[in-house]
Design an enzyme around this catalytic site. Structure first.
Site, short mmCIF file in Angstrom:
data_model
loop_
_atom_site.label_atom_id
_atom_site.label_comp_id
_atom_site.label_asym_id
_atom_site.label_seq_id
_atom_site.Cartn_x
_atom_site.Cartn_y
_atom_site.Cartn_z
N GLU A 228 -2.27 -6.99 7.22
CA GLU A 228 -0.99 -6.93 7.90
C GLU A 228 -1.04 -7.82 9.15
O GLU A 228 -2.11 -8.23 9.60
CB GLU A 228 -0.68 -5.48 8.29
CG GLU A 228 0.64 -5.23 9.00
CD GLU A 228 1.84 -5.69 8.21
OE1 GLU A 228 2.12 -6.91 8.22
OE2 GLU A 228 2.51 -4.83 7.59
N HIS B 263 0.82 -1.21 0.00
CA HIS B 263 0.00 0.00 0.00
C HIS B 263 0.86 1.26 0.00
O HIS B 263 2.05 1.24 0.32
CB HIS B 263 -0.93 0.00 1.22
CG HIS B 263 -0.19 0.03 2.53
ND1 HIS B 263 0.36 1.19 3.05
CD2 HIS B 263 0.09 -0.94 3.42
CE1 HIS B 263 0.95 0.92 4.20
NE2 HIS B 263 0.80 -0.38 4.44
#
Length: 225
Positions: free
Chosen positions: A88, A10
């Site tokens: 994550e 990201h």
């Protein structure tokens, strides 16, 4: 059958800049990250016009990944497909803190974390080993849906680290010596041999779409005493 996946970290967040652990906290992109995602989308769109196909785009369901995926999806007329499996690592009680703060608030846990024990989990969090198996498990249905496809998966530094280790047979205990850059494109070919999955890194850490350097995933290092 080979499936090629473009793994993309990201874009930059405000917490990336100050090395504050995000984990499962749903932090949006900083304006710099929005700009990075737009540049990446434009770059992949140009490649698409030159014949590089993209059959699908998957993303972690966290906002910073979705925001990064959206310009790519728009460029190829695709819908972003979400999966929690590409989130994550859950850092539990460490989330929202940098490493200095963790060392002060959780000195015993911090010391254990620094040993690189893949079985260590922060309080209420996830170990590196658990993350590794979660990521590989999440990829299985994605690969099954796209045999011989070329797809993108937008995720996080910890996820990309697992992929690189799997493809190169690197133990979880080994220190990281490869980049995990914001909006980097990391291309990996996957093949299935019966029940076994194999992977090969085609290219790694491409940020040629950005005008300047991209920040690497990592934590703030403690200041020397």
């Amino acid at each position: 059958m080979t499936t090629q996946i473009l793994f993309i970290r990201h874009g930059e967040t405000d917490w990336n800049r100050i090395k504050r652990i995000q984990g499962h906290i749903d932090i949006p992109l900083a304006m710099s990250g929005v700009d990075q995602a737009a540049l990446l989308g434009a770059s992949l769109a140009r490649a698409g016009r030159e014949g590089a196909r993209l059959d699908a785009i998957w993303s972690s369901d966290l906002m910073r990944a979705q925001q990064t995926a959206q310009p790519i999806a728009q460029a190829f007329g695709l819908t972003v497909q979400l999966t929690e499996g590409l989130r994550e690592r859950n850092y539990g009680a460490f989330q929202g803190h940098d490493s200095d703060q963790i060392a002060e608030r959780f000195p015993d846990e911090y010391a254990h974390w620094q040993t690189r024990d893949p079985g260590f989990a922060p309080p209420d969090g996830e170990s590196q080993r658990e993350l590794y198996h979660r990521v590989l498990h999440a990829l299985e249905p994605i690969l099954a849906k796209h045999p011989e496809g070329r797809i993108a998966c937008v995720a996080h530094g910890g996820v990309l680290d697992c992929i690189y280790r799997f493809a190169n047979g690197i133990e979880l205990e080994a220190p990281r010596a490869w980049p995990l850059l914001n909006t980097s494109v990391n291309v990996v070919d996957f093949e299935r041999d019966g029940e076994h999955m194999k992977a090969r890194v085609v290219s790694w850490g491409d940020v040629s779409h950005l005008p300047g350097p991209s920040d690497d995933d990592g934590v703030k290092r403690r200041s020397p005493l």
